[in-house]
Motif scaffolding. Structure first.
Motif, PDB file in Angstrom:
ATOM      1  N   PHE A 205       0.670  -1.087   0.283  1.00 42.39           N
ATOM      2  CA  PHE A 205      -0.138  -0.012   0.213  1.00 42.39           C
ATOM      3  C   PHE A 205       0.404   1.212  -0.466  1.00 42.39           C
ATOM      4  CE2 PHE A 205      -2.490  -3.368   1.548  1.00 42.39           C
ATOM      5  CZ  PHE A 205      -3.656  -3.330   1.717  1.00 42.39           C
ATOM      6  N   THR A 206       0.343   2.522  -0.807  1.00 41.78           N
ATOM      7  CA  THR A 206       1.238   3.826  -0.923  1.00 41.78           C
ATOM      8  C   THR A 206       0.644   4.564  -0.622  1.00 41.78           C
ATOM      9  OG1 THR A 206       2.705   4.783  -1.817  1.00 41.78           O
ATOM     10  CG2 THR A 206       1.092   3.873  -2.951  1.00 41.78           C
TER      11      THR A 206
ATOM     12  N   VAL B 219       8.680  -2.983  -9.968  1.00 43.45           N
ATOM     13  CA  VAL B 219       8.928  -3.992  -9.965  1.00 43.45           C
ATOM     14  C   VAL B 219       7.275  -5.104  -9.365  1.00 43.45           C
ATOM     15  CG1 VAL B 219      10.986  -3.604  -8.665  1.00 43.45           C
ATOM     16  CG2 VAL B 219       8.528  -3.720  -7.212  1.00 43.45           C
ATOM     17  N   VAL B 220       6.307  -4.173  -9.310  1.00 39.29           N
ATOM     18  CA  VAL B 220       4.844  -4.887  -9.184  1.00 39.29           C
ATOM     19  C   VAL B 220       4.532  -5.229 -10.491  1.00 39.29           C
ATOM     20  CG1 VAL B 220       4.611  -4.007  -6.923  1.00 39.29           C
ATOM     21  CG2 VAL B 220       3.621  -2.799  -9.408  1.00 39.29           C
TER      22      VAL B 220
ATOM     23  N   LEU C  66       7.250   4.992  -6.421  1.00 38.72           N
ATOM     24  CA  LEU C  66       8.305   5.228  -7.616  1.00 38.72           C
ATOM     25  C   LEU C  66       9.110   4.279  -6.997  1.00 38.72           C
ATOM     26  CD1 LEU C  66       9.208   9.347  -7.282  1.00 38.72           C
ATOM     27  CD2 LEU C  66       8.514   7.868  -9.103  1.00 38.72           C
ATOM     28  N   ALA C  67       9.673   3.817  -6.323  1.00 40.66           N
ATOM     29  CA  ALA C  67       9.931   2.880  -5.635  1.00 40.66           C
ATOM     30  C   ALA C  67       9.479   1.405  -6.242  1.00 40.66           C
ATOM     31  CB  ALA C  67      11.230   2.250  -4.634  1.00 40.66           C
TER      32      ALA C  67
ATOM     33  N   LEU D 235      -3.222   9.628  -7.679  1.00 44.10           N
ATOM     34  CA  LEU D 235      -1.769   8.638  -8.018  1.00 44.10           C
ATOM     35  C   LEU D 235      -1.324   9.902  -6.791  1.00 44.10           C
ATOM     36  CD1 LEU D 235      -1.231   6.838 -11.094  1.00 44.10           C
ATOM     37  CD2 LEU D 235      -1.566   6.189  -8.937  1.00 44.10           C
ATOM     38  N   LYS D 236      -0.266   9.712  -5.726  1.00 46.29           N
ATOM     39  CA  LYS D 236       0.624  10.659  -5.895  1.00 46.29           C
ATOM     40  C   LYS D 236       2.144   9.772  -5.320  1.00 46.29           C
ATOM     41  CE  LYS D 236      -2.274  12.395  -2.179  1.00 46.29           C
ATOM     42  NZ  LYS D 236      -3.346  12.104  -0.704  1.00 46.29           N
TER      43      LYS D 236
END
Length: 135
Positions: free
Chosen positions: A47-48, A98-99, A93-94, A86-87
């Motif tokens: 989650f972000t 990869v997801v 960003l990281a 989106l924020k």
């Protein structure tokens, strides 16, 4: 020269009890259940920019997903849940590279209702973000 003692014979473990073979129907059910569990346990969610409450954790566990928290586990995440719009947080960003899927909370709600990870077409955050940016 002192006499050597003979080496002790290795200890054998008692034989495990063998279960009777499953009937073909029960074997198919067991295989299907194992397959579902493997597939569900492969859902790892990060989650972000979302406050993760007990409600979201319950939704996630309802279909067998696991929350990824530690930064060293981010590369194992399969889904990134973020708000719309989106924020661009450091975590986003990281993780975006990869997801496999960047989705919204709607995907989590739909997955809970279906008791499995649903398709992501209707809950793609990047698709929603692109549509809003173009408008």
């Amino acid at each position: 020269v002192p006499a050597r003692k003979p080496a002790a014979a290795p200890q054998r473990k008692p034989a495990a009890k063998k279960r009777p073979p499953l009937s073909p129907v029960r074997a198919a059910d067991a295989e299907a259940r194992e397959k579902r569990q493997r597939r569900a346990s492969n859902i790892k969610v990060l989650f972000t920019a979302v406050d993760v409450t007990d409600k979201e954790r319950a939704m996630l566990s309802a279909f067998g997903g696991v929350q990824v928290k530690a930064p060293r586990e981010w590369r194992d995440a399969t889904h990134l849940v973020c708000p719309v719009p989106l924020k661009r947080t450091p975590k986003f960003l990281a993780a975006v590279s990869v997801v496999e899927h960047v989705v919204t909370l709607d995907w989590l709600r739909q997955s809970e209702q279906m008791a499995r990870a649903v398709g992501i077409a209707s809950a793609l955050a990047l698709g929603v973000y692109g549509a809003r940016a173009a408008a």
